[in-house]
Design an enzyme around this catalytic site. Structure first.
Site, PDB file in Angstrom:
ATOM      1  N   TYR A  66       0.829  -1.205   0.000  1.00 38.46           N
ATOM      2  CA  TYR A  66       0.000   0.000   0.000  1.00 38.46           C
ATOM      3  C   TYR A  66       0.866   1.258   0.000  1.00 38.46           C
ATOM      4  CZ  TYR A  66      -4.232  -2.695   0.169  1.00 38.46           C
ATOM      5  OH  TYR A  66      -5.246  -3.546  -0.170  1.00 38.46           O
ATOM      6  N   ARG A  69       1.726   1.790  -3.542  1.00 37.23           N
ATOM      7  CA  ARG A  69       0.569   2.288  -4.322  1.00 37.23           C
ATOM      8  C   ARG A  69       0.251   3.726  -3.936  1.00 37.23           C
ATOM      9  NH1 ARG A  69      -4.006  -2.048  -3.539  1.00 37.23           N
ATOM     10  NH2 ARG A  69      -5.200  -0.601  -4.825  1.00 37.23           N
ATOM     11  N   HIS A 118     -14.969   1.127  -1.284  1.00 32.64           N
ATOM     12  CA  HIS A 118     -13.839   0.303  -0.818  1.00 32.64           C
ATOM     13  C   HIS A 118     -12.811   1.077  -0.022  1.00 32.64           C
ATOM     14  CE1 HIS A 118     -14.820  -2.510  -4.450  1.00 32.64           C
ATOM     15  NE2 HIS A 118     -15.642  -2.697  -3.438  1.00 32.64           N
ATOM     16  N   CYS A 149      -3.746   2.647  21.163  1.00 36.41           N
ATOM     17  CA  CYS A 149      -3.812   1.322  21.813  1.00 36.41           C
ATOM     18  C   CYS A 149      -2.618   0.433  21.471  1.00 36.41           C
ATOM     19  CB  CYS A 149      -5.095   0.593  21.382  1.00 36.41           C
ATOM     20  SG  CYS A 149      -5.088   0.090  19.648  1.00 36.41           S
ATOM     21  N   SER A 188     -14.285  -3.946 -14.301  1.00 38.89           N
ATOM     22  CA  SER A 188     -14.416  -5.281 -14.893  1.00 38.89           C
ATOM     23  C   SER A 188     -15.721  -5.940 -14.453  1.00 38.89           C
ATOM     24  CB  SER A 188     -13.228  -6.145 -14.470  1.00 38.89           C
ATOM     25  OG  SER A 188     -13.126  -6.122 -13.049  1.00 38.89           O
ATOM     26  N   ASN A 212     -15.870   1.300 -21.431  1.00 42.06           N
ATOM     27  CA  ASN A 212     -14.751   0.411 -21.142  1.00 42.06           C
ATOM     28  C   ASN A 212     -14.163  -0.020 -22.488  1.00 42.06           C
ATOM     29  OD1 ASN A 212     -13.088  -1.793 -20.337  1.00 42.06           O
ATOM     30  ND2 ASN A 212     -14.381  -2.095 -18.529  1.00 42.06           N
TER      31      ASN A 212
HETATM   32  C1  BV8 Z   1     -18.030  -8.511   0.876  1.00 43.49           C
HETATM   33  C2  BV8 Z   1      -9.872  -2.237  -2.172  1.00 43.49           C
HETATM   34  C3  BV8 Z   1     -19.290  -9.642   2.579  1.00 43.49           C
HETATM   35  C4  BV8 Z   1      -8.570  -2.888  -1.810  1.00 43.49           C
HETATM   36  C5  BV8 Z   1     -11.111  -3.923  -3.430  1.00 43.49           C
HETATM   37  C6  BV8 Z   1     -21.099 -12.027  -3.887  1.00 43.49           C
HETATM   38  C7  BV8 Z   1     -21.576 -11.130  -2.930  1.00 43.49           C
HETATM   39  C8  BV8 Z   1     -20.727 -10.604  -1.971  1.00 43.49           C
HETATM   40  C9  BV8 Z   1     -19.364 -10.930  -1.963  1.00 43.49           C
HETATM   41  C10 BV8 Z   1     -18.900 -11.813  -2.905  1.00 43.49           C
HETATM   42  C11 BV8 Z   1     -19.751 -12.373  -3.855  1.00 43.49           C
HETATM   43  N1  BV8 Z   1     -19.012 -13.194  -4.627  1.00 43.49           N
HETATM   44  C12 BV8 Z   1     -17.730 -13.158  -4.209  1.00 43.49           C
HETATM   45  C13 BV8 Z   1     -17.637 -12.355  -3.154  1.00 43.49           C
HETATM   46  C14 BV8 Z   1     -16.420 -12.091  -2.411  1.00 43.49           C
HETATM   47  C15 BV8 Z   1     -15.641 -10.910  -2.986  1.00 43.49           C
HETATM   48  C16 BV8 Z   1     -15.602 -10.839  -4.478  1.00 43.49           C
HETATM   49  O1  BV8 Z   1     -16.371 -10.109  -5.096  1.00 43.49           O
HETATM   50  N2  BV8 Z   1     -14.682 -11.567  -5.071  1.00 43.49           N
HETATM   51  C17 BV8 Z   1     -14.511 -11.519  -6.522  1.00 43.49           C
HETATM   52  C18 BV8 Z   1     -13.028 -11.588  -6.852  1.00 43.49           C
HETATM   53  C19 BV8 Z   1     -15.296 -12.661  -7.129  1.00 43.49           C
HETATM   54  N3  BV8 Z   1     -16.181  -9.677  -2.453  1.00 43.49           N
HETATM   55  C20 BV8 Z   1     -15.757  -9.267  -1.246  1.00 43.49           C
HETATM   56  O2  BV8 Z   1     -15.005  -9.909  -0.540  1.00 43.49           O
HETATM   57  C21 BV8 Z   1     -16.296  -7.924  -0.766  1.00 43.49           C
HETATM   58  N4  BV8 Z   1     -16.766  -8.105   0.601  1.00 43.49           N
HETATM   59  O3  BV8 Z   1     -18.853  -8.664   0.026  1.00 43.49           O
HETATM   60  O4  BV8 Z   1     -18.243  -8.773   2.251  1.00 43.49           O
HETATM   61  C22 BV8 Z   1     -18.841 -11.037   2.211  1.00 43.49           C
HETATM   62  C23 BV8 Z   1     -17.605 -11.478   2.607  1.00 43.49           C
HETATM   63  C24 BV8 Z   1     -17.204 -12.794   2.256  1.00 43.49           C
HETATM   64  C25 BV8 Z   1     -18.028 -13.609   1.487  1.00 43.49           C
HETATM   65  C26 BV8 Z   1     -19.274 -13.124   1.067  1.00 43.49           C
HETATM   66  C27 BV8 Z   1     -19.678 -11.843   1.435  1.00 43.49           C
HETATM   67  C28 BV8 Z   1     -15.182  -6.887  -0.712  1.00 43.49           C
HETATM   68  C29 BV8 Z   1     -14.717  -6.533  -2.090  1.00 43.49           C
HETATM   69  C30 BV8 Z   1     -13.773  -5.315  -2.023  1.00 43.49           C
HETATM   70  C31 BV8 Z   1     -12.339  -5.729  -2.248  1.00 43.49           C
HETATM   71  N5  BV8 Z   1     -11.459  -4.543  -2.322  1.00 43.49           N
HETATM   72  N6  BV8 Z   1     -10.367  -2.799  -3.438  1.00 43.49           N
HETATM   73  C32 BV8 Z   1      -7.450  -2.453  -2.718  1.00 43.49           C
HETATM   74  O5  BV8 Z   1      -7.688  -1.726  -3.696  1.00 43.49           O
HETATM   75  O6  BV8 Z   1      -6.302  -2.846  -2.423  1.00 43.49           O
HETATM   76  S1  BV8 Z   1     -11.699  -4.498  -4.924  1.00 43.49           S
HETATM   77  C33 BV8 Z   1     -10.562  -4.095  -6.148  1.00 43.49           C
HETATM   78  O7  BV8 Z   1     -10.720  -5.029  -7.195  1.00 43.49           O
HETATM   79  C34 BV8 Z   1     -10.842  -2.760  -6.790  1.00 43.49           C
HETATM   80  O8  BV8 Z   1     -11.346  -1.820  -5.884  1.00 43.49           O
HETATM   81  C35 BV8 Z   1     -11.843  -3.056  -7.883  1.00 43.49           C
HETATM   82  O9  BV8 Z   1     -13.138  -2.796  -7.488  1.00 43.49           O
HETATM   83  C36 BV8 Z   1     -11.742  -4.548  -8.045  1.00 43.49           C
HETATM   84  C37 BV8 Z   1     -11.394  -4.972  -9.449  1.00 43.49           C
HETATM   85  O10 BV8 Z   1     -10.058  -4.410  -9.749  1.00 43.49           O
HETATM   86  P1  BV8 Z   1      -9.607  -4.108 -11.302  1.00 43.49           P
HETATM   87  O11 BV8 Z   1     -10.027  -5.261 -12.146  1.00 43.49           O
HETATM   88  O12 BV8 Z   1      -8.243  -3.575 -11.518  1.00 43.49           O
HETATM   89  O13 BV8 Z   1     -10.352  -2.905 -11.576  1.00 43.49           O
HETATM   90  P2  BV8 Z   1     -11.616  -2.984 -12.247  1.00 43.49           P
HETATM   91  O14 BV8 Z   1     -12.492  -4.091 -11.797  1.00 43.49           O
HETATM   92  O15 BV8 Z   1     -12.133  -1.680 -11.990  1.00 43.49           O
HETATM   93  O16 BV8 Z   1     -11.109  -3.368 -13.797  1.00 43.49           O
HETATM   94  C38 BV8 Z   1     -10.359  -2.451 -14.582  1.00 43.49           C
HETATM   95  C39 BV8 Z   1     -11.257  -2.196 -15.775  1.00 43.49           C
HETATM   96  O17 BV8 Z   1     -10.905  -0.971 -16.373  1.00 43.49           O
HETATM   97  C40 BV8 Z   1     -11.128  -3.291 -16.843  1.00 43.49           C
HETATM   98  O18 BV8 Z   1     -12.403  -3.739 -17.231  1.00 43.49           O
HETATM   99  C41 BV8 Z   1     -10.433  -2.539 -18.002  1.00 43.49           C
HETATM  100  O19 BV8 Z   1     -10.880  -2.999 -19.267  1.00 43.49           O
HETATM  101  C42 BV8 Z   1     -10.898  -1.131 -17.786  1.00 43.49           C
HETATM  102  N7  BV8 Z   1     -10.030  -0.075 -18.317  1.00 43.49           N
HETATM  103  C43 BV8 Z   1      -8.686  -0.084 -18.484  1.00 43.49           C
HETATM  104  N8  BV8 Z   1      -8.284   1.111 -18.979  1.00 43.49           N
HETATM  105  C44 BV8 Z   1      -9.410   1.886 -19.115  1.00 43.49           C
HETATM  106  C45 BV8 Z   1     -10.513   1.135 -18.690  1.00 43.49           C
HETATM  107  N9  BV8 Z   1     -11.766   1.616 -18.697  1.00 43.49           N
HETATM  108  C46 BV8 Z   1     -11.940   2.879 -19.154  1.00 43.49           C
HETATM  109  N10 BV8 Z   1     -10.926   3.679 -19.565  1.00 43.49           N
HETATM  110  C47 BV8 Z   1      -9.655   3.206 -19.559  1.00 43.49           C
HETATM  111  N11 BV8 Z   1      -8.641   4.002 -19.992  1.00 43.49           N
END
Ligand code: BV8
Length: 246
Positions: A66, A69, A118, A149, A188, A212
């Site tokens: 972090y 970043r 997030h 703490c 994404s 996108n």
């Molecule tokens: C939770 C902060 C309760 C940290 C991040 C269903 C319901 C609930 C939860 C889940 C579920 N299914 C699975 C889960 C668990 C999990 C999840 O979703 N896993 C995924 C991998 C399947 N979710 C969680 O754990 C969430 N918590 O729901 O709590 C719970 C808990 C456990 C089990 C059930 C429920 C918490 C999720 C938050 C995680 N933290 N960020 C940090 O940043 O270090 S998420 C992080 O990844 C980013 O914030 C972003 O949102 C995400 C994806 O990252 P990227 O792919 O890089 O970015 P992005 O998705 O935005 O993609 C980039 C895009 O930009 C691409 O499409 C690309 O084509 C495009 N692009 C590129 N250049 C350009 C462009 N677009 C426009 N212009 C350009 N020039």
């Protein structure tokens, strides 16, 4: 090229919601989440590092990821996409900006109300009681201890497996359930519950616009797909909206 039909819908829009992901910051030089592992970080999986388990196992490694970043974000400036969106609250009767990003670039561009789903890597909090710690020493190496703490400080972001801030998720869900136009920009659409917000809008037949360069699971469901980088598209769209002002 912005479809005239989209411009017509925006002219009549009552409540516009925008959800952004890491892609909107790509043109500011901030790597997207999956790209945020280059160089010495290339051998790690972000889905592994961005977890409470990784922090418990190796707090120094996660803290330094972090710190790296934060350094990158500190050298970045908002791009034309962030700047265009900062002017949108004045263009619609109601406007809600929701972001998954933790880089603070929407606020740096002048957006005053940003729903941060997030968290924000510019902030740290106590890993024990969770209270924010505004004035902490920026050290590399082991994360500093909480002045209150003694527990380790951690980035004020939501890791995988952690619940989202309740107030932010509620604001985002209410806006998605009320809007008549929902923009999904630079995400994404893979991470939940953020990716589920658009489903509320689709379910109510709101207009959904995806911006996108690549396809995502949302693409086939979107009403309008503007395939390309966000900065130029948002600048062009905003220029059309300004023309309407006469
Ligand atoms: C939770 C902060 C309760 C940290 C991040 C269903 C319901 C609930 C939860 C889940 C579920 N299914 C699975 C889960 C668990 C999990 C999840 O979703 N896993 C995924 C991998 C399947 N979710 C969680 O754990 C969430 N918590 O729901 O709590 C719970 C808990 C456990 C089990 C059930 C429920 C918490 C999720 C938050 C995680 N933290 N960020 C940090 O940043 O270090 S998420 C992080 O990844 C980013 O914030 C972003 O949102 C995400 C994806 O990252 P990227 O792919 O890089 O970015 P992005 O998705 O935005 O993609 C980039 C895009 O930009 C691409 O499409 C690309 O084509 C495009 N692009 C590129 N250049 C350009 C462009 N677009 C426009 N212009 C350009 N020039």
């Amino acid at each position: 090229m912005i479809p005239p039909a989209l411009l017509d819908r925006l002219r009549q829009a009552r409540h516009v919601v925008v959800l952004t992901g890491a892609g909107i910051s790509a043109e500011s030089g901030v790597p997207t989440f999956r790209e945020a592992l280059t160089g010495l970080w290339a051998r790690y999986d972000p889905l592994e590092l961005a977890t409470p388990e990784a922090f418990a196992r190796d707090p120094e490694l996660v803290w330094n990821w972090y710190a790296w970043r934060r350094e990158l974000v500190g050298q970045s400036r908002p791009n034309a996409g962030h700047e265009a969106l900062a002017g949108w609250p004045a263009r619609f009767p109601r406007f809600t900006l929701i972001t998954q990003n933790v880089d603070g670039l929407h606020q740096a561009a002048g957006s005053r109300e940003v729903v941060e789903l997030h968290g924000n890597l510019g902030r740290v909090r106590c890993s024990g009681a969770g209270h924010p710690v505004p004035d902490w020493q920026r050290l590399d190496g082991a994360p500093p201890a909480c002045p209150r703490c003694g527990r380790l400080l951690r980035p004020d972001v939501v890791w995988f497996g952690e619940t989202l801030p309740a107030a932010a998720l509620q604001s985002a869900s209410e806006a998605a359930a009320d809007c008549d136009v929902f923009f999904s920009i630079g995400t994404s659409s893979l991470v939940y519950p953020a990716a589920g917000l658009v489903e509320d809008a689709l379910g109510r037949r709101a207009i959904v616009v995806e911006i996108n360069p690549a396809e995502t699971p949302l693409t086939v469901h979107a009403t309008f797909v503007l395939a390309g980088p966000a900065a130029g598209i948002l600048a062009e769209l905003t220029a059309h909206l300004a023309e309407q002002d006469g």
